[in-house]
Scaffold this active site. Structure first.
Site, PDB file in Angstrom:
ATOM      1  N   SER A  61       0.933  -1.214  -0.154  1.00 15.96           N
ATOM      2  CA  SER A  61       0.056  -0.176  -0.059  1.00 15.96           C
ATOM      3  C   SER A  61       0.791   1.301  -0.018  1.00 15.96           C
ATOM      4  O   SER A  61       1.939   1.157   0.718  1.00 15.96           O
ATOM      5  CB  SER A  61      -0.879   0.089   1.313  1.00 15.96           C
ATOM      6  OG  SER A  61      -1.699   1.279   1.567  1.00 15.96           O
ATOM      7  N   TYR A  74      -1.979  -0.714  10.261  1.00 16.52           N
ATOM      8  CA  TYR A  74      -2.097  -1.163   8.779  1.00 16.52           C
ATOM      9  C   TYR A  74      -0.888  -0.730   8.325  1.00 16.52           C
ATOM     10  O   TYR A  74       0.005  -1.358   7.426  1.00 16.52           O
ATOM     11  CB  TYR A  74      -3.329  -0.389   8.120  1.00 16.52           C
ATOM     12  CG  TYR A  74      -3.372  -0.684   6.748  1.00 16.52           C
ATOM     13  CD1 TYR A  74      -3.703  -2.010   6.519  1.00 16.52           C
ATOM     14  CD2 TYR A  74      -3.147   0.168   5.594  1.00 16.52           C
ATOM     15  CE1 TYR A  74      -3.932  -2.170   4.894  1.00 16.52           C
ATOM     16  CE2 TYR A  74      -3.361   0.045   4.127  1.00 16.52           C
ATOM     17  CZ  TYR A  74      -3.731  -1.176   3.992  1.00 16.52           C
ATOM     18  OH  TYR A  74      -3.854  -1.476   2.562  1.00 16.52           O
TER      19      TYR A  74
END
Length: 195
Positions: A61, A74
């Site tokens: 990501s 995350y």
């Protein structure tokens, strides 16, 4: 028929302040987002070495390079995927095994809860459609790219953050203040669901 490619794409999301993280979920998130790709890669590398070719694709990501507030767990897990990909590529440099790291920006999937979607609208966060991201991932795999960062201006901020992280700190400060309220709302919503 053997294995030619491993695509590590599974992931869990967490959007909350670190003090609101559930320790059990934090461990589960790290297991799915980081440890599983490492273990799966460990399983296929001997096979790839024996056959003289292979391709490992780790989908991380943008949040793994620009570590966003309230996405701490995350972001950390995806930073680990980025680091793992780089280290594994260097480890396998003398083999015929390719390692690709792909970092999409936010994608409109169920991984992003209603609160995250509302926060994204309030902060002007860019989001891509899943089909668009899947096509870009497929193209990167076909080209056997090394590192792919999807989305502008996010991929520019990745480079700026690598060189001038304090500049990015200042650039996202206002966004962080807006995000804080949404993260607290997400934590409260989770607490009410647990009761």
């Amino acid at each position: 028929g053997g294995v030619d490619i491993l695509v590590n794409l599974a992931g869990l999301m967490s959007f909350r302040a670190i003090e609101d993280e559930n320790p059990a979920f934090l461990q589960k998130l790290m297991q799915v987002n980081l440890i599983a790709p490492m273990l799966l890669s460990r399983l296929v590398v001997p096979h790839f070495l024996a056959q003289g070719s292979g391709h490992i694709v780790n989908v991380g990501s943008i949040f793994g390079s620009i570590n966003f507030a309230y996405f701490t767990a995350y972001s950390t897990s995806k930073a680990g995927v980025r680091g793992f990909s780089e280290a594994l590529r260097r480890e396998l440099a003398d083999s015929h095994i390719d390692v690709t790291y792909i970092a999409p920006r936010a994608v409109r999937t169920p991984l992003n809860t209603d609160v995250i979607m509302r926060m994204g609208e309030a902060t002007g966060m860019n989001m891509d459609e899943p089909e668009q991201v899947a096509a870009r991932i497929a193209a990167a795999i076909a080209r056997r790219d090394k590192d792919v960062y999807l989305g502008f201006p996010e991929k520019l901020f990745v480079r700026v953050n690598a060189v001038l992280p304090r500049l990015v700190d200042m650039a996202v400060a206002a966004q962080n203040r807006i995000t804080r309220g949404f993260a607290k709302a997400a934590a409260e919503s989770d607490k009410s669901k647990e009761k």
